[in-house]
Design a protein around this motif. Structure first.
Motif, mmCIF file in Angstrom:
data_model
loop_
_atom_site.group_PDB
_atom_site.id
_atom_site.type_symbol
_atom_site.label_atom_id
_atom_site.label_comp_id
_atom_site.label_asym_id
_atom_site.label_seq_id
_atom_site.Cartn_x
_atom_site.Cartn_y
_atom_site.Cartn_z
ATOM 1 N N ASN A 1 41.111 43.330 48.770
ATOM 2 C CA ASN A 1 42.440 43.549 48.203
ATOM 3 C C ASN A 1 43.424 42.483 48.678
ATOM 4 N N ASN A 2 43.314 42.067 49.942
ATOM 5 C CA ASN A 2 44.184 41.034 50.498
ATOM 6 C C ASN A 2 43.963 39.707 49.771
ATOM 7 N N THR B 1 42.853 39.352 46.706
ATOM 8 C CA THR B 1 43.368 39.501 45.340
ATOM 9 C C THR B 1 44.882 39.316 45.327
ATOM 10 N N ASN B 2 45.559 39.882 46.323
ATOM 11 C CA ASN B 2 47.013 39.724 46.396
ATOM 12 C C ASN B 2 47.401 38.267 46.592
ATOM 13 N N ARG B 3 46.678 37.552 47.450
ATOM 14 C CA ARG B 3 46.981 36.127 47.665
ATOM 15 C C ARG B 3 46.739 35.333 46.394
ATOM 16 N N HIS C 1 46.869 36.409 43.344
ATOM 17 C CA HIS C 1 47.933 36.764 42.407
ATOM 18 C C HIS C 1 49.226 36.034 42.785
ATOM 19 N N ASP C 2 49.539 36.025 44.075
ATOM 20 C CA ASP C 2 50.736 35.327 44.540
ATOM 21 C C ASP C 2 50.677 33.838 44.226
#
Length: 63
Positions: free
Chosen positions: A2-3, A5-7, A9-10
């Motif tokens: 999840n971490n 994926t967030n990076r 996306h960012d």
């Protein structure tokens, strides 16, 4: 996971923001260029009109 994926996306958002900023800058440059061209054309046409007016005055003075 999840971490990561967030990076990802960012990073994607940052790239989009950069692309938007570059597009905005190019549009601003294009508008400035058009304005400069319009000013130059206006000056040219003004000088042409002044020459035509001067020629008309000279033609009337000869009569």
């Amino acid at each position: 996971m999840n971490n990561y994926t967030n990076r990802s996306h960012d990073m994607s958002l940052m790239h989009e923001e950069l692309a938007r900023a570059q597009m905005s800058a190019r549009l601003g440059e294009a508008q400035a260029s058009r304005r400069g061209h319009q000013v130059a054309m206006a000056r040219r046409l003004s000088r042409k009109a002044e020459r035509a007016a001067q020629q008309a005055r000279l033609a009337l003075a000869r009569l």
